[in-house]
Design a protein around this motif. Structure first.
Motif, PDB file in Angstrom:
ATOM      1  N   HIS A  15       4.684 -16.755 -18.145  1.00 18.17           N
ATOM      2  CA  HIS A  15       3.106 -16.313 -17.817  1.00 18.17           C
ATOM      3  C   HIS A  15       2.703 -16.370 -16.384  1.00 18.17           C
ATOM      4  CE1 HIS A  15       3.184 -16.987 -22.162  1.00 18.17           C
ATOM      5  NE2 HIS A  15       2.140 -16.117 -22.271  1.00 18.17           N
ATOM      6  N   ASP A  16       3.787 -16.494 -15.659  1.00 16.63           N
ATOM      7  CA  ASP A  16       3.476 -16.718 -14.142  1.00 16.63           C
ATOM      8  C   ASP A  16       2.850 -15.576 -13.654  1.00 16.63           C
ATOM      9  OD1 ASP A  16       4.098 -17.406 -11.346  1.00 16.63           O
ATOM     10  OD2 ASP A  16       5.879 -16.840 -11.236  1.00 16.63           O
ATOM     11  N   ASN A  17       1.746 -16.206 -12.797  1.00 18.53           N
ATOM     12  CA  ASN A  17       0.866 -15.206 -12.258  1.00 18.53           C
ATOM     13  C   ASN A  17       1.168 -14.933 -10.659  1.00 18.53           C
ATOM     14  OD1 ASN A  17       0.025 -17.622 -10.535  1.00 18.53           O
ATOM     15  ND2 ASN A  17      -1.822 -17.751 -11.818  1.00 18.53           N
ATOM     16  N   GLY A  18       2.251 -15.526 -10.354  1.00 21.65           N
ATOM     17  CA  GLY A  18       2.963 -15.384  -8.786  1.00 21.65           C
ATOM     18  C   GLY A  18       2.261 -16.155  -7.843  1.00 21.65           C
ATOM     19  N   ILE A  19       1.260 -16.946  -8.161  1.00 23.15           N
ATOM     20  CA  ILE A  19       0.318 -17.595  -7.351  1.00 23.15           C
ATOM     21  C   ILE A  19       0.377 -19.357  -7.576  1.00 23.15           C
ATOM     22  CG2 ILE A  19      -1.952 -18.337  -6.565  1.00 23.15           C
ATOM     23  CD1 ILE A  19      -2.287 -15.266  -7.108  1.00 23.15           C
ATOM     24  N   THR A  20       0.193 -19.586  -8.864  1.00 23.50           N
ATOM     25  CA  THR A  20      -0.062 -21.005  -9.149  1.00 23.50           C
ATOM     26  C   THR A  20       1.265 -21.948  -9.030  1.00 23.50           C
ATOM     27  OG1 THR A  20      -1.683 -20.284 -10.677  1.00 23.50           O
ATOM     28  CG2 THR A  20      -1.054 -22.490 -10.910  1.00 23.50           C
ATOM     29  N   ASN A  21       1.046 -23.245  -8.557  1.00 27.81           N
ATOM     30  CA  ASN A  21       2.445 -23.900  -8.219  1.00 27.81           C
ATOM     31  C   ASN A  21       1.840 -25.165  -9.320  1.00 27.81           C
ATOM     32  OD1 ASN A  21       2.838 -26.717  -6.849  1.00 27.81           O
ATOM     33  ND2 ASN A  21       4.575 -25.516  -6.833  1.00 27.81           N
ATOM     34  N   PHE A  22       2.981 -25.668 -10.108  1.00 27.51           N
ATOM     35  CA  PHE A  22       2.998 -26.817 -10.824  1.00 27.51           C
ATOM     36  C   PHE A  22       3.600 -27.843 -10.433  1.00 27.51           C
ATOM     37  CE2 PHE A  22       1.827 -23.146 -13.548  1.00 27.51           C
ATOM     38  CZ  PHE A  22       0.733 -23.544 -14.251  1.00 27.51           C
ATOM     39  N   HIS A  23       3.021 -29.234 -10.456  1.00 30.08           N
ATOM     40  CA  HIS A  23       3.613 -30.394  -9.787  1.00 30.08           C
ATOM     41  C   HIS A  23       4.010 -31.292 -11.147  1.00 30.08           C
ATOM     42  CE1 HIS A  23       4.539 -33.747  -6.862  1.00 30.08           C
ATOM     43  NE2 HIS A  23       4.024 -34.210  -7.925  1.00 30.08           N
ATOM     44  N   GLY A  63       8.890 -21.571  -5.720  1.00 27.65           N
ATOM     45  CA  GLY A  63       7.511 -22.344  -5.526  1.00 27.65           C
ATOM     46  C   GLY A  63       6.682 -22.301  -6.822  1.00 27.65           C
ATOM     47  N   LEU A  64       7.061 -21.601  -8.040  1.00 26.58           N
ATOM     48  CA  LEU A  64       6.412 -21.955  -9.172  1.00 26.58           C
ATOM     49  C   LEU A  64       6.244 -23.642  -9.711  1.00 26.58           C
ATOM     50  CD1 LEU A  64       5.288 -20.982 -11.839  1.00 26.58           C
ATOM     51  CD2 LEU A  64       7.185 -20.492 -12.798  1.00 26.58           C
ATOM     52  N   VAL A  65       7.448 -24.165  -9.429  1.00 28.59           N
ATOM     53  CA  VAL A  65       7.556 -25.565  -9.769  1.00 28.59           C
ATOM     54  C   VAL A  65       7.830 -26.419  -8.612  1.00 28.59           C
ATOM     55  CG1 VAL A  65       8.822 -27.144 -11.118  1.00 28.59           C
ATOM     56  CG2 VAL A  65       7.773 -25.423 -12.387  1.00 28.59           C
ATOM     57  N   ASN A  97      14.711 -22.785  -5.350  1.00 30.42           N
ATOM     58  CA  ASN A  97      13.479 -22.452  -5.808  1.00 30.42           C
ATOM     59  C   ASN A  97      12.565 -23.307  -6.119  1.00 30.42           C
ATOM     60  OD1 ASN A  97      15.043 -23.270  -8.057  1.00 30.42           O
ATOM     61  ND2 ASN A  97      13.705 -21.901  -9.344  1.00 30.42           N
ATOM     62  N   ILE A  98      12.774 -24.793  -5.883  1.00 29.00           N
ATOM     63  CA  ILE A  98      11.963 -25.775  -6.382  1.00 29.00           C
ATOM     64  C   ILE A  98      12.083 -26.847  -5.058  1.00 29.00           C
ATOM     65  CG2 ILE A  98      11.924 -27.486  -7.831  1.00 29.00           C
ATOM     66  CD1 ILE A  98      12.716 -25.783  -9.983  1.00 29.00           C
ATOM     67  N   HIS A  99      10.758 -27.062  -4.735  1.00 29.66           N
ATOM     68  CA  HIS A  99      10.774 -28.440  -4.053  1.00 29.66           C
ATOM     69  C   HIS A  99      10.948 -29.442  -4.748  1.00 29.66           C
ATOM     70  CE1 HIS A  99       8.202 -30.593  -0.730  1.00 29.66           C
ATOM     71  NE2 HIS A  99       8.127 -31.267  -1.819  1.00 29.66           N
ATOM     72  N   GLN A 100      11.677 -30.544  -4.115  1.00 29.22           N
ATOM     73  CA  GLN A 100      11.957 -31.986  -4.520  1.00 29.22           C
ATOM     74  C   GLN A 100      11.531 -32.862  -3.868  1.00 29.22           C
ATOM     75  OE1 GLN A 100      15.529 -32.001  -7.569  1.00 29.22           O
ATOM     76  NE2 GLN A 100      16.334 -30.706  -6.094  1.00 29.22           N
ATOM     77  N   HIS A 101      10.714 -33.713  -4.195  1.00 25.45           N
ATOM     78  CA  HIS A 101      10.189 -34.857  -3.397  1.00 25.45           C
ATOM     79  C   HIS A 101      10.845 -36.046  -4.160  1.00 25.45           C
ATOM     80  CE1 HIS A 101       6.610 -37.025  -1.961  1.00 25.45           C
ATOM     81  NE2 HIS A 101       7.132 -38.101  -2.329  1.00 25.45           N
ATOM     82  N   LEU A 102      11.813 -37.013  -3.406  1.00 21.17           N
ATOM     83  CA  LEU A 102      12.467 -38.070  -4.020  1.00 21.17           C
ATOM     84  C   LEU A 102      11.740 -39.292  -3.292  1.00 21.17           C
ATOM     85  CD1 LEU A 102      14.244 -36.034  -4.892  1.00 21.17           C
ATOM     86  CD2 LEU A 102      16.194 -37.329  -4.259  1.00 21.17           C
TER      87      LEU A 102
END
Length: 601
Positions: free
Chosen positions: A252-260, A282-284, A322-327
């Motif tokens: 259901h990706d709207n192309g905008i919302t990011n989920f953390h 950037g979705l997640v 495709n995913i930002h990772q924060h360690l």
């Protein structure tokens, strides 16, 4: 009657989901007139950056009959000051406190502030409802009969946790959350028992019904909310729950919302990783607590972690680009000395996360670490955030050095503004921790730690550092000069990769010899739109202002070299023109699009 729920946030972009949850849950119940309890509740949010006198005045003007504060380590000092003054100007108004910062030493707080009506302990939704009902009809029951309260007479009794499905959705009108982070909770509790974390106290891991979760996620997607931050302590603790949520937001990706999401990477299954790799850029984004790679430390803090599995999971997620990772790392844990932390840092740094947070142990009230601090020789500040000063293994001198290294990591790594130059310096130094240690020592020696410099100044400081570093290396003068030129080009490349600089950096090569090339290129783009199709409305002069072209003798746009020598060997006499297009950016790194243009004739 008016009950005022007060949240004092660290920043304006934050909100306080706790007080919204209390209010939303109260909305399920009616008063004696058959009307919702919500009509008796008002929410007031402020930030710690506001003047306390302004907050006091605003609370006073709201004329509450009861005031309740949500208390955390970042706002407790402000709350202490506020309740002292509010009691003086509104002596008849009962003041209640709740939240993690006041749930573990309520007796001391009531001795210090005897005028407090009481403290709500632990999970507060049901407790808050019963408290409102008591104020509306004091004869109905005794205040001491309400579970989850600490009164002057002592603790009433423990309250069991609610079913997650009983807690209403917090967001219906998003106007008050404009330009603020949206927090969402699909589970409470944590399967782990890490001694430094308060989540280990909640032994009941509860999940929200997935059909409810889907409906609520769809609300965010329909409203095109920029970011939803899940506050579940270990989101992927239950495979089915994580997969269902991740599948839903992908489908259901709207192309905008990011989920953390905050996850344990070593729990990720092949199926979960494959799903994550298939998502839109950037979705997640994922936050992963590593904390330490020292086995003795991991055992001492009661943490379970398979480092090899974690490293492999992070690598595989990284491979999707495709995913930002924060360690995260924590300095000051048991058995972690400076040398051991050096290794932990390099272990995590080698995983190449988009951000590496170098944090410091906070000995939180109520945590197992608070009880065992003496055993481990952990000295920490008496006041919030109760940060470590030294341990048996880590001296205060070491802590100071690590604080300075943390500042360098934030500036040169986490900002993403020096990524190619820092990558090249890693090739030269062969040890990332030592690189940031040297940077910190240089900044301290030059007095740059105390300065609030513009962005371009740090590029100049970094070049100054590099030249000094090259002089220290056991290499010939000619190679030093060559490497210095390489570094200048890396700095120029990094400068323009993020921003179309208004003025040419002092260390950049003069582009006057290439003026005719630039004029011809932009004139051709105006006519043919080969490289800049998104700029169809602009002429050649506008194109030249909105984009940038620079010229490089070394392949500084590549990160596939194994040594600095290889880069020098790739030098070309005829420079390579690189186009920087600021209309298009990498969603993960924020770098602009770059294009190799035809070389000069």
């Amino acid at each position: 009657m008016k009950v005022l729920l007060v949240g004092i946030n660290a920043k304006y972009i934050h909100s306080n989901p706790a007080i919204y949850s209390l209010a939303a849950y109260a909305g399920k119940f009616n008063d004696d007139n058959g009307e919702s309890l919500c009509r008796h509740i008002e929410i007031a949010e402020y930030t710690i950056n506001q003047q306390l006198t302004d907050i006091e005045a605003d609370i006073y003007k709201k004329k509450p009959d009861v005031v309740a504060f949500s208390c955390y380590i970042w706002n407790i000092f402000a709350i202490y000051d506020l309740i002292c003054d509010l009691h003086k100007v509104m002596p008849e108004v009962p003041i209640w406190l709740g939240g993690p910062e006041v749930s573990f030493d309520p007796d001391k707080l009531l001795q210090r502030f005897p005028y407090l009506a009481g403290i709500m302990i632990g999970e507060g939704e049901q407790t808050f409802v019963e408290l409102i009902q008591w104020y509306l009809s004091k004869e109905a029951c005794s205040l001491a009969s309400i579970a989850g309260l600490y009164l002057s007479s002592g603790y009433t009794k423990e309250r069991a946790g609610l079913s997650m499905d009983d807690i209403p959705f917090l967001y219906h009108d998003l106007n008050e959350f404009e330009n603020r982070i949206i927090y969402y909770e699909s589970s409470r509790g944590c399967p782990f028992r890490c001694k430094y974390c308060l989540s280990s106290i909640d032994k009941q891991l509860r999940f929200r019904n997935l059909e409810l979760v889907k409906q609520e996620l769809q609300f965010f997607l329909d409203k095109k909310v920029p970011q939803v931050k899940f506050i579940d302590r270990t989101f992927n603790a239950k495979h089915e729950h994580a997969m269902t949520v991740w599948r839903y937001i992908k489908e259901h990706d709207n192309g905008i919302t990011n989920f953390h999401f905050e996850i344990s990477a070593d729990l990720l299954t092949d199926e979960e990783i494959e799903l994550l790799q298939s998502m839109r850029e950037g979705l997640v984004q994922l936050e992963i607590g590593v904390q330490s790679t020292n086995p003795d430390t991991i055992h001492a803090i009661n943490r379970r972690m398979d480092l090899d599995r974690l490293r492999d999971a992070v690598r595989r997620v990284n491979a999707g680009n495709n995913i930002h990772q924060h360690l995260d790392l924590i300095a000051g844990l048991p058995f972690e000395d400076y040398k051991s932390f050096h290794k932990s840092f390099n272990d995590v740094y080698s995983m190449k996360p988009e951000q590496l947070q170098l944090g410091f142990l906070k000995v939180l009230k109520g945590s197992a670490m608070e009880k065992e601090a003496g055993e481990y020789g952990i000295a920490y500040r008496d006041t919030p955030p109760y940060e470590v000063l030294y341990t048996k293994w880590l001296s205060y001198d070491d802590v100071i050095r690590l604080k300075q290294i943390e500042e360098m990591v934030e500036l040169f790594y986490n900002s993403g503004q020096f990524s190619y130059t820092i990558w090249f310096l890693e090739l030269l130094t062969k040890d990332a921790f030592l690189l940031y240690e040297k940077l910190a020592a240089f900044y301290e020696e030059m007095g740059y730690l105390q300065t609030s410099s513009k962005r371009i100044a740090h590029y100049e400081y970094l070049l100054e550092f590099i030249n000094g570093l090259l002089m220290e290396m056991n290499i010939d003068t000619r190679t030093v000069e060559e490497l210095s030129k390489v570094c200048r080009e890396y700095l120029v490349f990094d400068c323009y990769l993020r921003e179309n600089m208004k003025s040419v950096p002092s260390f950049a090569e003069d582009v006057k010899p290439y003026k005719s090339y630039l004029r011809e290129f932009y004139q051709q783009e105006e006519n043919e739109r080969i490289y800049l199709p998104a700029y169809s409305l602009y002429d050649s002069r506008q194109l030249a202002k909105m984009t940038h072209v620079d010229f490089f003798h070394y392949p500084v746009w590549r990160k596939d070299f194994v040594s600095a020598k290889n880069i020098i060997e790739e030098k070309t006499e005829q420079p390579q023109p690189i186009l920087f297009d600021y209309k298009e950016r990498n969603v993960i790194t924020k770098d602009c699009r770059i294009v190799k243009l035809p070389k000069l004739h």
